[in-house]
Design a protein around this motif. Structure first.
Motif, PDB file in Angstrom:
ATOM      1  N   LYS A 194       0.831  -1.193   0.000  1.00 58.78           N
ATOM      2  CA  LYS A 194       0.000   0.000   0.000  1.00 58.78           C
ATOM      3  C   LYS A 194       0.874   1.255   0.000  1.00 58.78           C
ATOM      4  O   LYS A 194       2.017   1.250   0.454  1.00 58.78           O
ATOM      5  N   CYS A 195       0.316   2.329  -0.500  1.00 63.09           N
ATOM      6  CA  CYS A 195       1.018   3.618  -0.520  1.00 63.09           C
ATOM      7  C   CYS A 195       0.739   4.361   0.780  1.00 63.09           C
ATOM      8  O   CYS A 195      -0.413   4.494   1.207  1.00 63.09           O
ATOM      9  N   ILE A 196       1.796   4.841   1.415  1.00 62.31           N
ATOM     10  CA  ILE A 196       1.670   5.556   2.681  1.00 62.31           C
ATOM     11  C   ILE A 196       1.770   7.048   2.402  1.00 62.31           C
ATOM     12  O   ILE A 196       2.776   7.536   1.876  1.00 62.31           O
ATOM     13  N   LEU A 197       0.738   7.785   2.765  1.00 61.24           N
ATOM     14  CA  LEU A 197       0.712   9.236   2.590  1.00 61.24           C
ATOM     15  C   LEU A 197       0.641   9.899   3.953  1.00 61.24           C
ATOM     16  O   LEU A 197      -0.028   9.400   4.863  1.00 61.24           O
ATOM     17  N   PHE A 198       1.328  11.043   4.092  1.00 56.48           N
ATOM     18  CA  PHE A 198       1.304  11.769   5.362  1.00 56.48           C
ATOM     19  C   PHE A 198       1.692  13.227   5.112  1.00 56.48           C
ATOM     20  O   PHE A 198       2.208  13.582   4.041  1.00 56.48           O
ATOM     21  N   ASN A 199       1.418  14.040   6.097  1.00 57.61           N
ATOM     22  CA  ASN A 199       1.761  15.460   6.047  1.00 57.61           C
ATOM     23  C   ASN A 199       2.834  15.764   7.085  1.00 57.61           C
ATOM     24  O   ASN A 199       2.830  15.202   8.181  1.00 57.61           O
ATOM     25  N   THR A 200       3.737  16.664   6.724  1.00 59.50           N
ATOM     26  CA  THR A 200       4.767  17.118   7.655  1.00 59.50           C
ATOM     27  C   THR A 200       5.140  18.548   7.322  1.00 59.50           C
ATOM     28  O   THR A 200       4.995  18.996   6.182  1.00 59.50           O
ATOM     29  N   ASN A 201       5.584  19.257   8.335  1.00 60.34           N
ATOM     30  CA  ASN A 201       5.986  20.657   8.175  1.00 60.34           C
ATOM     31  C   ASN A 201       7.441  20.812   8.606  1.00 60.34           C
ATOM     32  O   ASN A 201       7.844  20.321   9.659  1.00 60.34           O
ATOM     33  N   PHE A 202       8.218  21.487   7.789  1.00 62.11           N
ATOM     34  CA  PHE A 202       9.597  21.799   8.137  1.00 62.11           C
ATOM     35  C   PHE A 202      10.004  23.054   7.379  1.00 62.11           C
ATOM     36  O   PHE A 202       9.417  23.394   6.345  1.00 62.11           O
ATOM     37  N   SER A 203      10.984  23.733   7.906  1.00 67.26           N
ATOM     38  CA  SER A 203      11.467  24.974   7.300  1.00 67.26           C
ATOM     39  C   SER A 203      12.901  24.774   6.855  1.00 67.26           C
ATOM     40  O   SER A 203      13.726  24.245   7.603  1.00 67.26           O
ATOM     41  N   ALA A 204      13.176  25.193   5.637  1.00 70.17           N
ATOM     42  CA  ALA A 204      14.534  25.105   5.105  1.00 70.17           C
ATOM     43  C   ALA A 204      15.354  26.292   5.594  1.00 70.17           C
ATOM     44  O   ALA A 204      14.908  27.437   5.536  1.00 70.17           O
ATOM     45  N   VAL A 205      16.539  25.999   6.101  1.00 68.75           N
ATOM     46  CA  VAL A 205      17.423  27.042   6.619  1.00 68.75           C
ATOM     47  C   VAL A 205      18.325  27.518   5.489  1.00 68.75           C
ATOM     48  O   VAL A 205      19.048  26.718   4.875  1.00 68.75           O
ATOM     49  N   SER A 206      18.257  28.789   5.172  1.00 70.13           N
ATOM     50  CA  SER A 206      19.089  29.366   4.119  1.00 70.13           C
ATOM     51  C   SER A 206      20.230  30.145   4.756  1.00 70.13           C
ATOM     52  O   SER A 206      20.020  30.946   5.665  1.00 70.13           O
ATOM     53  N   LEU A 207      21.439  29.890   4.283  1.00 69.87           N
ATOM     54  CA  LEU A 207      22.607  30.576   4.811  1.00 69.87           C
ATOM     55  C   LEU A 207      22.672  31.997   4.263  1.00 69.87           C
ATOM     56  O   LEU A 207      22.359  32.229   3.094  1.00 69.87           O
ATOM     57  N   PRO A 208      23.035  32.945   5.107  1.00 67.67           N
ATOM     58  CA  PRO A 208      23.127  34.329   4.608  1.00 67.67           C
ATOM     59  C   PRO A 208      24.256  34.467   3.598  1.00 67.67           C
ATOM     60  O   PRO A 208      25.333  33.891   3.758  1.00 67.67           O
TER      61      PRO A 208
END
Length: 219
Positions: A45-59
């Motif tokens: 079966k295909c497993i679907l889910f939601n997640t939140n994360f923020s990408a850190v950008s270097l100055p």
């Protein structure tokens, strides 16, 4: 996996045989709305889910500079002589005279346009302001020794360089020590850190042709 602080989010059968064969693990991420759907093209079966994360950008840091050559110097001298600075000498106010002189010089500098380029940032997070200040002191002492050629300045430079190398080693060791302590429950970060310490990236060696070797020999 619990000993490494991983969280398993799949519950229920993920295979047509009724077994739970496919799992979703997370560490430090918020995972919700986990659902299983038939893929039809597979017995899993295909497993679907939601997640939140923020990408850190270097100055990004940029360097602003002007390229000065013989031509730009000649243009600057010509524009300086043809400017209206002779008119400003009649001003009684010193502040107005200095302001007019500065404005004229800034406008004349346009003969060498200001160029902006992206600086090459090296990945050395353990280098702090104290180490950079000590490095500048080493540079000043090196220039002094090259000017005077005195043995006492040479010995002072050797002592400074030895202290500078010691500061870098201690700062690097402290950085990796704190990194390991902060990620003691994250084996991926630990393995990558140990790999960077034990097996650092080897810079690529440029491939030279026979003509380059011949030109080097005849240099």
């Amino acid at each position: 996996m619990e000993s490494f602080n991983f969280i398993q989010h799949v519950s229920g059968s993920t295979h047509t045989g009724g077994h739970t064969l496919d799992l979703v693990f997370s560490l430090g991420l918020s995972v919700d709305n986990v659902r299983l759907e038939d893929a039809f093209i597979s017995d899993h079966k295909c497993i679907l889910f939601n997640t939140n994360f923020s990408a850190v950008s270097l100055p990004r840091s940029f360097i602003r500079s002007r390229f000065l050559n013989v031509s730009s110097l000649e243009k600057f001298s010509s524009a300086f002589l043809n400017s209206d600075l002779s008119v400003y000498t009649s001003l009684a106010d010193v502040d107005a005279l200095v302001h007019s002189f500065t404005e004229t010089c800034c406008s004349i500098l346009d003969v060498a346009p200001l160029k902006v380029r992206k600086a090459n940032v090296k990945c050395t997070p353990w280098i702090n302001e104290d180490i950079l200040s000590f490095k500048r002191n080493c540079r000043r002492t090196e220039r002094l020794w090259k000017t005077t050629k005195l043995h006492v300045h040479y010995l002072h430079l050797k002592d400074l360089l030895a202290s500078y190398n010691t500061m870098i080693k201690e700062a690097r060791a402290a950085y990796f020590s704190q990194l390991i302590i902060r990620n003691k429950g994250n084996p991926r970060v630990l393995f990558n850190t140990i790999n960077r310490i034990v097996s650092p990236t080897v810079p690529a060696i440029p491939v030279c042709s026979s003509s380059d070797c011949d030109r080097f020999l005849s240099y």
